[in-house]
Every structure is written in C-alpha cells, then in structure tokens.
Design a protein around this motif. Sequence first.
Motif: not given
Lengths: 389, 389
Positions: A339-362
């Motif tokens: 809803n345009g604001g903070a959701g789950r904590d960003r620390s939950e995201v595993d950023m180690t893979p080379r491929e990063v998927h950003i999925d934006i739902d308008l």
Amino acid sequence: MSVTFAQGFTAAGVAAGISSIEGKKDLALVVNNGPLDAAAGVFTSNRFCAAPVQWSRVAVADGHIRAVILNSGGANACTGPKGYTQSEATAKTVAELVGADASNIAVCSTGLIGELLPLDHVLDGAKAAYLALGDDDAAGSDAAHAIMTTDTKPKTVSLEGSGYRVGGMVKGSGMIAPQLATMLCVITTDAVVSGGQLQAALTAGVDTSFNRIDVDGCMSTNDTVLLLASGASGVEPDADEFNGLVAKACASLARQIIGDGEGASHDIRITVTGATSEDAALACARAVASSNLLKCAISGNDPNWGRIVSSLGTVPAQVAPYDADNVTVDVNGVRICENGGAGRDRSEVDMTPREVHIDIDLGAGDAEATVWTDDLTHEYVHINADYES
Amino acid sequence: MSVTFAQGFTAAGVAAGISSIEGKKDLALVVNNGPLDAAAGVFTSNRFCAAPVQWSRVAVADGHIRAVILNSGGANACTGPKGYTQSEATAKTVAELVGADASNIAVCSTGLIGELLPLDHVLDGAKAAYLALGDDDAAGSDAAHAIMTTDTKPKTVSLEGSGYRVGGMVKGSGMIAPQLATMLCVITTDAVVSGGQLQAALTAGVDTSFNRIDVDGCMSTNDTVLLLASGASGVEPDADEFNGLVAKACASLARQIIGDGEGASHDIRITVTGATSEDAALACARAVASSNLLKCAISGNDPNWGRIVSSLGTVPAQVAPYDADNVTVDVNGVRICENGGAGRDRSEVDMTPREVHIDIDLGAGDAEATVWTDDLTHEYVHINADYES
C-alpha cells in the motif's frame, strides 16, 4: 555454437591488429553460402550513427546480405566522409573475396568513437579471415570472441526448430540502453524464409529483448542486429514457431549481455504488473531500471524499496495512471512495500543470489512488462573512468 | 549568514536525537517575526511525495507561513496516514510555541524513506530549538548544519538588495535531479513583498537553478523550496531587482549543491548554444548531463567527446533539430569535436581543475541553456551502496 550452428554459414575470427590489445582476435567474418541470402536488420536510432551503420542500413534494405564483417577495436563513428569511405572499402574487399556485390555486404564496428580505423589492418584481416572460414563450432566461437570489447565472455545461442536451426552471437557490456543496447549481433538460420519474414521476426524479437535491457542508460552509435537466412535446411518453417525462435534467440543473447554488464554483481529483473497498458508498465519498469541510487543500493545488497518507489513516482500520471497508496513491491519474493508504505522487514530479503527480482504491482489494471538491468558497482566506475584516457 | 541575514528572522539548529549519528544537529527551526508573514513554495512533483510535503503544500497555499521546522535523519515519506499525523503534530507543537495557527507552519523532512520519525524526539527538539532561537550568524549556521545528511558542508547564501536583504540555506547532495533536486531550501528576505510576488520570483528562480542541476538523475520524494518575507526592512523592492536577487540566491545554492555532490571530484557545467529553442538546448544539455559513461570518463580526467555526442544523439530530432555534421564540442576551451567529428587532440585539454566546462554548439539557432552535474566516482557508489543496509 554461435552463427555456424545453422547450416549454410561459415565464420572466422582473427587477430588483425585493430585492437590495442596485442594478439586479441578483433575481426570476424560471417558468410552466408546459400542457397538463399535473405537478411534483415535493426539499427541504432542514435543521430550520431557510425559509418558502418550508415553503410549497412542501406545494404540490408533490399533484404539480401551475403556476408558480414565485424571488427572490435574501433567504432568508426563520428569520422565523417573518411569513415564512410573506410566502411565502403571494407565491404568492397569482402565482396571480392566472396564473389558478391559490395551492396550485399554488411559492416559492423565497435570500440572507441571518433577515430578512423587502421584500414590496412582491416583489409588484410578480411583476407586472413576469409582463408580461415569454417563451418564448425570453433569457427563460430572464434567469431564470437573477435567482436568482444569490455565483454568478459563470448555470448552465443543455438536453437533447434522443426527441421531447421537458429544460431547467433552478440557483443555488448557497457553503453547498454534501449532503444537497442551497445551491441553488435548476428543471428543466422538455415530456414527457408524471405527478407520480409526475417524483418518481421527480428523487429518483434528485438522489441521485447534488446530494447528492454539497460546497463547504464547510454545509447550507442553503432548498435546493429542482423538476421541472415541461408535456406540450407530446405525447410519452410511455421511462421509462429520461427518468430518464436528468433524472439527466444534475441532474449537469450540480451539476457547474456545483462549477465556480463560492466562491473555488475547483480542482474536485476524488474517486472511491473497491474498497469493500465503495456506502455505504462514499461515506462514504470524503465524508470526504476534507470535509478543510479537503486543500482548502487543493490550492489550493496540493500533491497531499498524507498528508491524503487521514488523512481516509480517520477513517471507522470498521464503516462501510467495508478494510485501510490495501492502499490506493492516484492524483492526476491518478499513484500517489503505494501500500500505504498513499509511492508515486511527488508532484512527478510535474501540478496545473495546474483539474480534479483523486483516485482511491482501498480494495482491499476492487467498489463505488465519486464526490463532487465545491472547494479552499479565500483568496478563499473573503474572500467569507465579508465577506458582510453 | 544563512536565513538570519535578512532582518525579522530567528533560527536555531539542535541535536534532537533523530539522526542515527550520535550528537549530530538534526532539527532546525526558522521563525518569521514579521511584521509580514508572506511565503511561497515549490515542491517535488514525485507522486510518492512525503507527508511533510503534503502538509506544507497546503500550508503555504494561502501565501502565509510563520515558521518552518526541518529535520534530517528521516524523510517521513511513504509512511501513510501515520506519517501525515506526525507532520501535523509537529506543526501544531511549533504553532503553540510561536503563537500561530498550525496551518501557517511548514514542515520539512529529509533522510531515509519508509520509516516513521521518532516523534517524541522531534517534538522535544522543537521546544529545544525554540529556546535556542537567535538572529545572529551562529543561529543561521546552526540551522544550516542541522539539515545536512550526506552533505559534507553547510550551504548558505546572503545577498544585499537596495535597502533589503536575501538570505538562505539548502541541503542536498545525492538523489539530485530535475525537476528539483533532493533538497530542502529556505530563503528569507526582509523586503516588503506579497505571497504572490514571492511565488512568481521563486518559481522563476527555481526553474533556472534547482531545476537545472542533476547529480544522479534521481528525483526525491521530499524536495521543498520555501521563500519567506518578513517585511522588516520596510522597503518595497523594485520587482526586477528582487526577482533577480531571488534567482541569484537559488543559483548560488544550486551551484553549492553541485559542489558538494555525493563523491564528486568534478563539477561539470554543460552549456548548449546554437539551438532552435531554449527547450531544445535544455533537452540536449540534460541528455549529456545524465550520461553515466561521460560522468565516469570525467572522473578519470578523460574529456571523452564520443560520449558527449553519443548522448546528444539520443535526443529526438523533433525535440532538438540540428545537423550532426555541424556540431562542435569544446571541453575547457579546447575544440575537441568539430563538424561532428574529431577536432583538436583531447590531450590538449587540462582536466585538473575541479570545474569542467563542456560547451556544445548545435549550429542550428540562437537559443541556449546550461545544466550543471557532477562526475560519477567510486565514492558515489560507496556512499550509496553502503547507505543504510
């Protein structure tokens, strides 16, 4: 497997002394031995387009190309009439070698802008490449190596159709942005197809592949994608299957460019869904893909959604209607913006893979689009601060 | 000298415990003691605009502002209704302190997106700042320090008109792009002017200053420029002189932002002349200013004109008509590109000064425009890869 995967093509890659790197293979030749010589091309829209682009655009216009000569080590761009004469002389030399008319020879160059090529080396290299022509994997691989500049690896594709084949090679690493990336690409097929069919397949394939990648937002003067058909398989392909294979070849080569983006440590897929139109989705995806701040954050393994939505917010409402309060953003499957604001904590995201998927739902419609980009790293700055100075 | 240079204004900057940096001044208060309380504002056009922007846009709409409270350490952006309540509560607290209506208090925040502010610290800080208010240089300097984030130095301006003064402060270093830069700016004057006059002067001044700088192409959610008039000098200024001074204050502060761009080692002025219209010149200058490849080359002290013209070539002909063969490019006074091709040798260019001048003549008309940007350095990547992760 490269361009020689399709029957009817021979290729070579030789060290012609054009590149400033001693002994580097820097000149490639791809010859279509027929029986057909159908061809199509897509070129940069940059207004400072290079001499070889000016030459090849005319050469391919009639739908026929017998051979393509490509060099790294110099772009022959912004070189005026002298540069054009070099491209013409190169085409004439190749034409004599392969027994064709110069107007059926395409010329591609990549490298530094603003300097003429060492023409003697190019012409001698063309003769050496002609003598080295082969139809095996090694010959295709040599050609793919010869067009590399800051690329760290050759990029090729080979696909099987129903009784025919599609092969290809591409170079591109920096100065990669739509429309087209800084790249030279040759795709070959032994299917029996006309120049018109090739052009339709190539234009559609490029639109959803090379035109949807962005390493650094910089458009080149030399971008060229060629598609050549030899007809050597004797098979007239199903149009849908053929178009699909060409699109798949473009997508594979475009994805390989992103995987070898200058200095990149992450390949970033940005998919925008819930848009009112594909154009709206694409505008949003491109806005996010062009954010230096986001690209730096990703290189630091920070799924900084603030930088995603602040980029999204720069797209005018008339281009992409949506309500900021309905937007969600998932990074690697974790909904960190809701809803345009903070959701789950960003620390939950595993950023180690080379491929990063950003999925934006308008949350505004049913259309979607995907763009690929790279992160922005110290190494990118190093490569481009120290390139020719 | 900052915002207290003009008579009728008091200011303070205190450490309120909002910033994650222990003891950093992070809250500023600027109070207009009258007799007038005329005001004007220009705000970000980002669709994810922050709560304080939503609040202040309404507050300034009637042309009256009594005080501005500004904090670093948190942007209060993408924080939903709770964020808006925080801005409202902050305005109410300041309103009580200065004896005004909350609708005449502007609120500005800068820092990380997506998190609420520590409201107790903000409100306690507001009280501490009120007690610390002063009209001297030190008070103005404290306020300018308190709004800094990745800025390495405070940025202020003070100009003398005919019997009146203009002072100002700004913060901004990264996420700087037109329209507006990521910045908070307060400009004060003791001239006797109405809100309408202020708005006209500010809009014009911003258009040729803050809207013509670009550190990294990234537009912020929080950008705010406020212009306040106390009327304390008793002088009704000449309109042209006053507009000119406001424009000069904006230009000075914008130039200081570029001089303190994140990680920058060069400040780059790009002037495009010979265009058919100012919009055409501006589009060309912006295209060059946004080239990562050029910005890297400049950080490597390479006056790479190929990267200048290849960026120029991305501007569509209908936006900026010109003939590529007529274009010249001078870098630091040396014409290294002539008639769209190589001119004097790039080795003649002295790249040691911090300021780099790129002068592009399109040879198509009489209009011109200037944009400022920074180079792209290892330090920029470092700052933005490691910022909050």
